[in-house]
Design an enzyme around this catalytic site. Structure first.
Site, PDB file in Angstrom:
ATOM      1  N   THR A  50      -1.341   7.865   1.437  1.00 36.83           N
ATOM      2  CA  THR A  50      -2.368   8.822   1.057  1.00 36.83           C
ATOM      3  C   THR A  50      -2.614   9.729   2.268  1.00 36.83           C
ATOM      4  OG1 THR A  50      -4.189   7.451   1.876  1.00 36.83           O
ATOM      5  CG2 THR A  50      -3.497   7.100  -0.422  1.00 36.83           C
ATOM      6  N   HIS A  85       5.823  11.071  -8.797  1.00 35.09           N
ATOM      7  CA  HIS A  85       5.231   9.748  -9.076  1.00 35.09           C
ATOM      8  C   HIS A  85       5.981   9.024 -10.197  1.00 35.09           C
ATOM      9  CE1 HIS A  85       2.733  12.505 -11.595  1.00 35.09           C
ATOM     10  NE2 HIS A  85       2.756  11.518 -12.449  1.00 35.09           N
ATOM     11  N   ASP A 101      -7.328   0.120   0.688  1.00 36.53           N
ATOM     12  CA  ASP A 101      -8.690   0.397   1.145  1.00 36.53           C
ATOM     13  C   ASP A 101      -9.652   0.284  -0.043  1.00 36.53           C
ATOM     14  OD1 ASP A 101      -8.230   4.047   1.431  1.00 36.53           O
ATOM     15  OD2 ASP A 101      -8.470   2.763  -0.313  1.00 36.53           O
ATOM     16  N   ALA A 102     -10.954   0.264   0.266  1.00 38.19           N
ATOM     17  CA  ALA A 102     -11.983   0.049  -0.766  1.00 38.19           C
ATOM     18  C   ALA A 102     -11.959   1.173  -1.796  1.00 38.19           C
ATOM     19  CB  ALA A 102     -13.363  -0.057  -0.124  1.00 38.19           C
ATOM     20  N   ASN A 103     -11.663   2.372  -1.335  1.00 36.64           N
ATOM     21  CA  ASN A 103     -11.642   3.534  -2.229  1.00 36.64           C
ATOM     22  C   ASN A 103     -10.520   3.406  -3.255  1.00 36.64           C
ATOM     23  OD1 ASN A 103     -12.237   6.225  -3.146  1.00 36.64           O
ATOM     24  ND2 ASN A 103     -10.486   6.926  -1.945  1.00 36.64           N
ATOM     25  N   THR A 104      -9.315   3.069  -2.773  1.00 40.16           N
ATOM     26  CA  THR A 104      -8.171   2.951  -3.679  1.00 40.16           C
ATOM     27  C   THR A 104      -8.333   1.736  -4.591  1.00 40.16           C
ATOM     28  OG1 THR A 104      -6.794   4.000  -1.991  1.00 40.16           O
ATOM     29  CG2 THR A 104      -5.651   2.897  -3.808  1.00 40.16           C
ATOM     30  N   ASN A 137     -14.089  -2.969   6.131  1.00 40.47           N
ATOM     31  CA  ASN A 137     -15.194  -3.564   6.902  1.00 40.47           C
ATOM     32  C   ASN A 137     -15.786  -4.736   6.118  1.00 40.47           C
ATOM     33  OD1 ASN A 137     -18.350  -3.597   7.102  1.00 40.47           O
ATOM     34  ND2 ASN A 137     -17.527  -3.037   9.123  1.00 40.47           N
ATOM     35  N   CYS A 171     -14.476  -1.551  14.001  1.00 42.00           N
ATOM     36  CA  CYS A 171     -15.798  -1.077  14.421  1.00 42.00           C
ATOM     37  C   CYS A 171     -16.486  -2.085  15.340  1.00 42.00           C
ATOM     38  CB  CYS A 171     -16.662  -0.865  13.175  1.00 42.00           C
ATOM     39  SG  CYS A 171     -16.680  -2.337  12.164  1.00 42.00           S
TER      40      CYS A 171
HETATM   41  C1  LIG Z   1      -7.166  -2.656  12.520  1.00 45.36           C
HETATM   42  C2  LIG Z   1      -6.694  -4.103  12.528  1.00 45.36           C
HETATM   43  C3  LIG Z   1      -5.364  -4.213  11.858  1.00 45.36           C
HETATM   44  C4  LIG Z   1      -6.549  -4.532  13.982  1.00 45.36           C
HETATM   45  O1  LIG Z   1      -6.157  -5.877  14.040  1.00 45.36           O
HETATM   46  C5  LIG Z   1      -7.730  -5.001  11.825  1.00 45.36           C
HETATM   47  O2  LIG Z   1      -8.977  -4.921  12.514  1.00 45.36           O
HETATM   48  C6  LIG Z   1      -7.917  -4.593  10.380  1.00 45.36           C
HETATM   49  O3  LIG Z   1      -7.054  -4.851   9.536  1.00 45.36           O
HETATM   50  N1  LIG Z   1      -9.021  -3.885  10.094  1.00 45.36           N
HETATM   51  C7  LIG Z   1      -9.259  -3.374   8.770  1.00 45.36           C
HETATM   52  C8  LIG Z   1     -10.700  -3.382   8.506  1.00 45.36           C
HETATM   53  C9  LIG Z   1     -11.432  -2.483   9.485  1.00 45.36           C
HETATM   54  O4  LIG Z   1     -11.303  -2.673  10.668  1.00 45.36           O
HETATM   55  N2  LIG Z   1     -12.170  -1.506   8.904  1.00 45.36           N
HETATM   56  C10 LIG Z   1     -12.807  -0.429   9.552  1.00 45.36           C
HETATM   57  C11 LIG Z   1     -13.973  -0.482  10.190  1.00 45.36           C
HETATM   58  S1  LIG Z   1     -14.658  -1.997  10.639  1.00 45.36           S
END
Ligand SMILES: CC(C)(CO)[C@@H](O)C(=O)NCCC(=O)N/C=C\S
Length: 197
Positions: A50, A85, A101-104, A137, A171
């Site tokens: 994306t 596609h 991701d949460a959006n997808t 997150n 984060c």
């Molecule tokens: C980035 C990685 C691969 C490093 O080991 C790991 O932290 C991860 O899959 N994070 C995805 C979730 C995340 O961090 N979200 C964003 C904001 S908290």
């Protein structure tokens, strides 16, 4: 030569890898590199990303073709032009979205299709496997919609989930939401396409 003894080379398994807008997309280059190292001679790999995913890795660092939403639009200009596609949906033997991701996740659970990845899956052949690797997150992971949407993906769409793990997140939070380790993902792909390595 006894024809029954001829070892007809198996057609290469065609693996489609989807990347979405989680920071875990930083792992795309190492996932593809490891897959190529282990079974590169037995598979063909394409990556679809994306626009948000491209924030986290450079297609130049990926040992496979990377297709984006821009490519879909530039590939079609008149009725006889290819529809990317649909071509990709026909090409792939399996599709793994890592990270999802949460959006997808929400889009897939509701059948929304506003980009290359979601359009491929909206047209997907249910007889071919789909694996998703959520990454978000911890607060997003714990949100009520996550479980509802994941249940739709498994129970209605028959996708397989490789669950996120507890790790230090981008984060600084420590908790569930990190994408499964890249070597786990690679082994899941190899298992799915059934190539010995
Ligand atoms: C980035 C990685 C691969 C490093 O080991 C790991 O932290 C991860 O899959 N994070 C995805 C979730 C995340 O961090 N979200 C964003 C904001 S908290």
């Amino acid at each position: 030569m006894d024809p029954s003894k001829e070892t007809i080379p198996h057609a290469k398994k065609k693996i489609l890898i989807g990347a979405t807008g989680s920071v875990a997309s930083v792992k795309i280059p190492i996932i593809v590199k490891t897959l190529v190292e282990k079974v590169g001679h037995l598979v063909e790999i394409k990556v679809v990303a994306t626009t948000a995913a491209l924030h986290f890795f450079d297609p130049k660092d990926v040992l496979a073709e990377v297709l984006t939403d821009k490519d879909e639009w530039s590939a079609w200009n008149k009725m006889s032009d290819p529809v990317m596609h649909i071509d990709l949906r026909n090409w792939a033997d399996m599709f793994i979205i890592c990270p999802l991701d949460a959006n997808t996740l929400a889009k897939l659970a509701q059948g929304l299709c506003d980009n290359l990845i979601t359009c491929i899956l909206r047209a997907w052949d249910e007889s071919r496997p789909v694996i998703v690797c959520p990454a978000m997150n911890t607060n997003m992971w714990n949100h009520k919609f996550t479980a509802i949407h994941l249940a739709t993906l498994t129970d209605v769409l028959n996708y397989r989930i490789v669950p996120p793990i507890s790790k230090l997140l981008a984060c600084g939070d420590l908790g569930v939401g990190a994408m499964a380790e890249y070597h786990t993902i690679v082994e899941e792909i190899i298992k799915e396409v059934g190539v010995a390595h």
